[in-house]
Design an enzyme around this catalytic site. Sequence first.
Site, PDB file in Angstrom:
ATOM      1  N   HIS A   1       0.842  -1.207   0.000  1.00 11.10           N
ATOM      2  CA  HIS A   1       0.000   0.000   0.000  1.00 11.10           C
ATOM      3  C   HIS A   1       0.883   1.265   0.000  1.00 11.10           C
ATOM      4  CE1 HIS A   1      -3.445   2.557   1.214  1.00 11.10           C
ATOM      5  NE2 HIS A   1      -2.533   3.206   1.917  1.00 11.10           N
ATOM      6  N   GLU A   2       1.903   1.259   0.848  1.00  6.65           N
ATOM      7  CA  GLU A   2       2.790   2.434   0.898  1.00  6.65           C
ATOM      8  C   GLU A   2       3.597   2.554  -0.392  1.00  6.65           C
ATOM      9  OE1 GLU A   2       2.001   4.331   3.075  1.00  6.65           O
ATOM     10  OE2 GLU A   2       1.140   3.073   4.640  1.00  6.65           O
TER      11      GLU A   2
ATOM     12  N   HIS B   1       1.560   4.243  -2.979  1.00 10.73           N
ATOM     13  CA  HIS B   1       1.576   5.713  -2.837  1.00 10.73           C
ATOM     14  C   HIS B   1       2.792   6.295  -3.549  1.00 10.73           C
ATOM     15  CE1 HIS B   1      -1.854   6.570  -0.460  1.00 10.73           C
ATOM     16  NE2 HIS B   1      -1.460   5.941   0.638  1.00 10.73           N
TER      17      HIS B   1
ATOM     18  N   GLU C   1      -5.983   6.935  -1.497  1.00  6.66           N
ATOM     19  CA  GLU C   1      -5.960   5.743  -0.641  1.00  6.66           C
ATOM     20  C   GLU C   1      -6.584   4.548  -1.355  1.00  6.66           C
ATOM     21  OE1 GLU C   1      -4.285   5.547   1.913  1.00  6.66           O
ATOM     22  OE2 GLU C   1      -4.036   7.590   2.623  1.00  6.66           O
TER      23      GLU C   1
END
Lengths: 151, 225
Positions: B139-140, B143, B191
Amino acid sequence: MFELIIFLVLLTLGYGFGRYAEKRHYRSLIEREQKLSSLPAVASRFPPMRGAYRQVLVNGNVVISVDYFKRFLAVLRNLFGGRVTAYESLMDRARREAILRMKEQAEGMGARYVFNLKLETASISKGRRDTVGSVEVLAYGTALIPEAAAG
Amino acid sequence: MRYRDIPPPEGINVTQVHPLKELALLLSGAVAAVVALAFLLATFGGTLARMIPVKMEMSLVSGYEAPEHTQKELTRFVRELGKRLADQMEMPEELEVQIHVVDDDTVNAFATLGGHIILYQGLLERIPHENALAFLIAHELAHLKYRDPIAAFGQGAAVNIGLGLLLGSSNLSVLESAGLLTTLRFSREMETRADDAAIEAVIRIYGHATGAAELFRVLKSVATS
């Protein structure tokens, strides 16, 4: 906030005093121009052939400064372009005042004409930052004084 | 008399416009231009920031040195997992991802400028198994892939500059200060997009992404307590 107040005060002062001075100056200019209209100042370089005249260089100069209000208007005008009307009246006044001063000098000498009238302008602040913008206008010419009148 | 002086007629060399009228006109024009500029900056700040080359972003925060974690093994494990995930995610070529584990009870993790990912020990301790951890890192990474940190930072900076223009403050120091490695605010869309990319990457490695649901459960319980 404090800076804004100072700015507004300066702007108002500049506007008030500037307007007042300009109106008064124009009244004086028109009055003196009429008074001195019997002494012609012409741009011609060739003096009259008849009559004997003594020739003397006469000049008049004036330095004018811009008030805060006009300066602010001119700065805004710089963004959009177009006529800087705020400065037009200043230059007009300076030019006429310089010619008048020159004529007053000539009149004091008993001149009949001023020939070869020329005008020059110079910026004194040269666009430097944080200086008050001022401009000099110099008017000069050759006063013709009748020989008989010369003492 | 051959030579005559005729008084100059008024109003030829001087334009007869009331100065206050001109002031109002020019001032409203200038204010409108500034408002438009501020609005444009606030609207397109994020989009513009994404156009900053990765290299420039890296050099912007090159001075950052994360504190070395005492548990070297944990850091190494997390970094290796991150590398495996990054290989699945088509990261921007010039971006060097650096994952740091911070010895702190804070239950948090975030991605920030310059390709840094910060994971707090507090969060890692609550993660039940590798799949959930993989989802968190992915997930990071997502980003970073979509360059969300620079977009969020650029958006914030643009809003600040816009406000500065409007309020006339000459202090535009946001560009230098603005703690580069603090948590940036990502939008809901950012997100969601990061979640989608993370699930995809985790499925590619593990064949399933059940860890995602568990991670959400952990985060939710932290948020409510």
